[in-house]
Scaffold this motif. Sequence first.
Motif, PDB file in Angstrom:
ATOM      1  N   GLY A 158     -19.519 -60.752 -40.155  1.00 46.89           N
ATOM      2  CA  GLY A 158     -19.755 -59.866 -39.068  1.00 46.89           C
ATOM      3  C   GLY A 158     -20.581 -60.414 -38.048  1.00 46.89           C
ATOM      4  O   GLY A 158     -20.092 -60.450 -36.730  1.00 46.89           O
ATOM      5  N   VAL A 159     -21.926 -60.856 -38.433  1.00 50.70           N
ATOM      6  CA  VAL A 159     -22.572 -61.376 -37.517  1.00 50.70           C
ATOM      7  C   VAL A 159     -22.186 -62.876 -36.975  1.00 50.70           C
ATOM      8  O   VAL A 159     -22.275 -63.187 -35.777  1.00 50.70           O
ATOM      9  N   VAL A 195     -31.199 -65.401 -39.688  1.00 49.13           N
ATOM     10  CA  VAL A 195     -30.634 -64.356 -39.666  1.00 49.13           C
ATOM     11  C   VAL A 195     -30.437 -63.542 -40.748  1.00 49.13           C
ATOM     12  O   VAL A 195     -30.660 -62.310 -40.543  1.00 49.13           O
ATOM     13  N   GLY A 251     -17.039 -70.198 -46.004  1.00 47.42           N
ATOM     14  CA  GLY A 251     -16.963 -70.378 -47.655  1.00 47.42           C
ATOM     15  C   GLY A 251     -15.562 -70.679 -48.329  1.00 47.42           C
ATOM     16  O   GLY A 251     -15.545 -70.872 -49.496  1.00 47.42           O
ATOM     17  N   VAL A 311     -34.808 -63.827 -36.239  1.00 45.27           N
ATOM     18  CA  VAL A 311     -34.127 -62.699 -35.356  1.00 45.27           C
ATOM     19  C   VAL A 311     -34.459 -61.315 -36.390  1.00 45.27           C
ATOM     20  O   VAL A 311     -33.734 -61.451 -37.315  1.00 45.27           O
ATOM     21  N   TYR A 315     -18.582 -74.690 -46.229  1.00 44.86           N
ATOM     22  CA  TYR A 315     -19.803 -75.023 -46.888  1.00 44.86           C
ATOM     23  C   TYR A 315     -20.066 -75.148 -48.219  1.00 44.86           C
ATOM     24  O   TYR A 315     -21.080 -75.249 -48.887  1.00 44.86           O
ATOM     25  N   ARG A 355     -16.403 -61.003 -50.850  1.00 40.19           N
ATOM     26  CA  ARG A 355     -16.501 -62.078 -49.962  1.00 40.19           C
ATOM     27  C   ARG A 355     -14.930 -62.189 -49.163  1.00 40.19           C
ATOM     28  O   ARG A 355     -14.720 -63.270 -48.890  1.00 40.19           O
ATOM     29  N   LYS A 379     -10.278 -69.128 -44.061  1.00 41.17           N
ATOM     30  CA  LYS A 379     -11.003 -68.533 -43.075  1.00 41.17           C
ATOM     31  C   LYS A 379     -11.062 -69.337 -41.666  1.00 41.17           C
ATOM     32  O   LYS A 379     -11.608 -69.138 -40.801  1.00 41.17           O
TER      33      LYS A 379
HETATM   34  N1  LIG Z   1     -31.587 -60.159 -38.711  1.00 37.49           N
HETATM   35  C1  LIG Z   1     -31.064 -59.294 -38.396  1.00 37.49           C
HETATM   36  O1  LIG Z   1     -31.249 -58.449 -37.497  1.00 37.49           O
HETATM   37  C2  LIG Z   1     -29.746 -59.032 -38.856  1.00 37.49           C
HETATM   38  C3  LIG Z   1     -28.572 -57.981 -38.302  1.00 37.49           C
HETATM   39  C4  LIG Z   1     -27.422 -57.844 -39.081  1.00 37.49           C
HETATM   40  C5  LIG Z   1     -27.314 -58.678 -40.073  1.00 37.49           C
HETATM   41  N2  LIG Z   1     -27.992 -59.312 -40.832  1.00 37.49           N
HETATM   42  C6  LIG Z   1     -28.061 -60.169 -42.024  1.00 37.49           C
HETATM   43  O2  LIG Z   1     -26.980 -61.018 -41.744  1.00 37.49           O
HETATM   44  C7  LIG Z   1     -26.467 -61.372 -43.021  1.00 37.49           C
HETATM   45  C8  LIG Z   1     -24.697 -61.291 -42.709  1.00 37.49           C
HETATM   46  O3  LIG Z   1     -24.438 -59.990 -42.246  1.00 37.49           O
HETATM   47  P1  LIG Z   1     -22.996 -59.554 -41.855  1.00 37.49           P
HETATM   48  O4  LIG Z   1     -22.874 -58.274 -41.491  1.00 37.49           O
HETATM   49  O5  LIG Z   1     -22.405 -60.758 -41.213  1.00 37.49           O
HETATM   50  O6  LIG Z   1     -22.199 -59.517 -43.464  1.00 37.49           O
HETATM   51  P2  LIG Z   1     -20.748 -59.817 -43.821  1.00 37.49           P
HETATM   52  O7  LIG Z   1     -19.740 -59.378 -42.718  1.00 37.49           O
HETATM   53  O8  LIG Z   1     -20.616 -59.314 -45.114  1.00 37.49           O
HETATM   54  O9  LIG Z   1     -20.561 -61.481 -43.929  1.00 37.49           O
HETATM   55  C9  LIG Z   1     -21.479 -62.010 -44.890  1.00 37.49           C
HETATM   56  C10 LIG Z   1     -20.750 -63.433 -45.186  1.00 37.49           C
HETATM   57  O10 LIG Z   1     -21.525 -64.165 -45.968  1.00 37.49           O
HETATM   58  C11 LIG Z   1     -20.952 -65.311 -46.686  1.00 37.49           C
HETATM   59  N3  LIG Z   1     -21.669 -65.623 -47.739  1.00 37.49           N
HETATM   60  C12 LIG Z   1     -22.098 -66.823 -48.084  1.00 37.49           C
HETATM   61  N4  LIG Z   1     -22.616 -66.908 -49.366  1.00 37.49           N
HETATM   62  C13 LIG Z   1     -22.664 -65.531 -49.975  1.00 37.49           C
HETATM   63  C14 LIG Z   1     -22.921 -64.783 -50.936  1.00 37.49           C
HETATM   64  N5  LIG Z   1     -23.274 -65.701 -52.087  1.00 37.49           N
HETATM   65  N6  LIG Z   1     -22.518 -63.669 -51.245  1.00 37.49           N
HETATM   66  C15 LIG Z   1     -21.950 -63.076 -50.231  1.00 37.49           C
HETATM   67  N7  LIG Z   1     -21.600 -63.448 -48.955  1.00 37.49           N
HETATM   68  C16 LIG Z   1     -21.888 -64.773 -48.760  1.00 37.49           C
HETATM   69  C17 LIG Z   1     -19.663 -64.796 -46.802  1.00 37.49           C
HETATM   70  O11 LIG Z   1     -18.706 -65.754 -45.904  1.00 37.49           O
HETATM   71  P3  LIG Z   1     -17.910 -66.884 -46.693  1.00 37.49           P
HETATM   72  O12 LIG Z   1     -17.181 -66.367 -47.816  1.00 37.49           O
HETATM   73  O13 LIG Z   1     -17.521 -67.500 -45.544  1.00 37.49           O
HETATM   74  O14 LIG Z   1     -19.109 -67.971 -47.456  1.00 37.49           O
HETATM   75  C18 LIG Z   1     -19.594 -63.400 -46.097  1.00 37.49           C
HETATM   76  O15 LIG Z   1     -18.301 -63.078 -45.713  1.00 37.49           O
HETATM   77  C19 LIG Z   1     -26.749 -60.257 -44.029  1.00 37.49           C
HETATM   78  O16 LIG Z   1     -27.629 -60.932 -44.849  1.00 37.49           O
HETATM   79  C20 LIG Z   1     -27.368 -59.274 -43.132  1.00 37.49           C
HETATM   80  O17 LIG Z   1     -28.452 -58.483 -43.753  1.00 37.49           O
HETATM   81  C21 LIG Z   1     -29.279 -59.486 -40.213  1.00 37.49           C
END
Ligand SMILES: NC(=O)c1ccc[n+]([C@@H]2O[C@H](COP(=O)([O-])OP(=O)(O)OC[C@H]3O[C@@H](n4cnc5c(N)ncnc54)[C@H](OP(=O)(O)O)[C@@H]3O)[C@@H](O)[C@H]2O)c1
Length: 332
Positions: free
Chosen positions: A152-153, A236, A173, A261, A192, A315, A177
């Motif tokens: 997502g991000v 992030v 991963g 952030v 990675y 994932r 993708k």
């Molecule tokens: N700081 C902020 O303000 C903020 C705002 C929004 C989200 N976030 C954080 O950003 C992170 C990602 O959010 P998102 O919405 O992008 O999530 P998402 O769409 O679920 O994507 C997360 C991706 O992380 C990768 N990943 C790597 N290691 C992993 C593991 N051990 N288990 C699960 N996934 C793993 C996976 O991609 P691969 O299979 O390609 O590795 C997965 O698709 C979260 O931790 C969320 O809390 C932070």
Amino acid sequence: MRAIVIKSWLKDPSDMEVKDIPVPTPKENELLVRVDSAGANFFDILMVQGKYQIKPPFPFTPGAEFAGTVVRPSRTDTRFKVGDRVFGSNVTGAYAEYIAVPSIQCFHIPSTLGFEQAAGMYITYPTSYAALVLRAQIKHGDHVLVHAAAGGVGIAAVQIAKALGATVIAAVGSEGKFDICVGQGADHCVNYREPDWADKVLEMTQGRGADIVFDPVGLIEKSLKCIAWNGRIVVVGFAAGNIEKVAANRILLKNVAVTGVHWGAYVKNEPDKIMEVWNALFGLAEEGRVKPVVYEPVLYGLDKVKDALKAIANRETYGKVIVKPAETPSKL
Ligand SMILES: NC(=O)c1ccc[n+]([C@@H]2O[C@H](COP(=O)([O-])OP(=O)(O)OC[C@H]3O[C@@H](n4cnc5c(N)ncnc54)[C@H](OP(=O)(O)O)[C@@H]3O)[C@@H](O)[C@H]2O)c1
């Protein structure tokens, strides 16, 4: 109306049940929105299990992101009228046919976007924009390494970095993708899960390394191997579940800045930045330079929310997973 209702903490999101409940009554500062599309998030899984930092009182309807049509306007906010297409976010309530939500948590949907695209935009796009622009001070020509680049991000960061003139290295991963990332503008891709991924990043940058590392996973330590002199790392998130402890000498050696952030905390700490970020994003969206990516298949029916969350946990997904609560919503 139909909604997912949580009456006690669940062992597993697959135990979620859809119930008939009354349509919520909006307060005077709230809009009543007929939900066309809801965006699924990993934290929904934690919330229904009582493992998330926010524990709503029972009973509650999970779901934090939505897009839909205003069916009852707010009495205090004249910006929205009946029939307007809006998207927004709330702590709870999006996995339902209707949601009552403070109008300040809603925006009009840019004319270039549909409900499904807009439903997953509220959290990811401003987070990634703030990370790259406010925190990492991205410049035209920077090499930006985006971890979890299909997530997502991550996918939002790929699009934004590209729109701002960067060369983007997408790190994911699985090689499955790569195509998605290239389709969103990535110039190079690495996996990675392969031990030599940081060496590959060095090769892709002619030995210089990445100027910016966007990290929603927890890969700072390894990324320091392939960061450039004066590089910036933005923390992030911790999708891999581990909070790293970084050796400070490695930050010193290449003049690196490590920054974080926390988009949700801008409301409290720097509210003036919020519209600055959104106006920039709306401009990029209207120009077609950022376009939220919707995971296929879009899921129809609230009983499919559990499938959405399972795919996220495994994932399997890219972009945002979208659930459509109802083809023909209950009458008001
Ligand atoms: N700081 C902020 O303000 C903020 C705002 C929004 C989200 N976030 C954080 O950003 C992170 C990602 O959010 P998102 O919405 O992008 O999530 P998402 O769409 O679920 O994507 C997360 C991706 O992380 C990768 N990943 C790597 N290691 C992993 C593991 N051990 N288990 C699960 N996934 C793993 C996976 O991609 P691969 O299979 O390609 O590795 C997965 O698709 C979260 O931790 C969320 O809390 C932070």
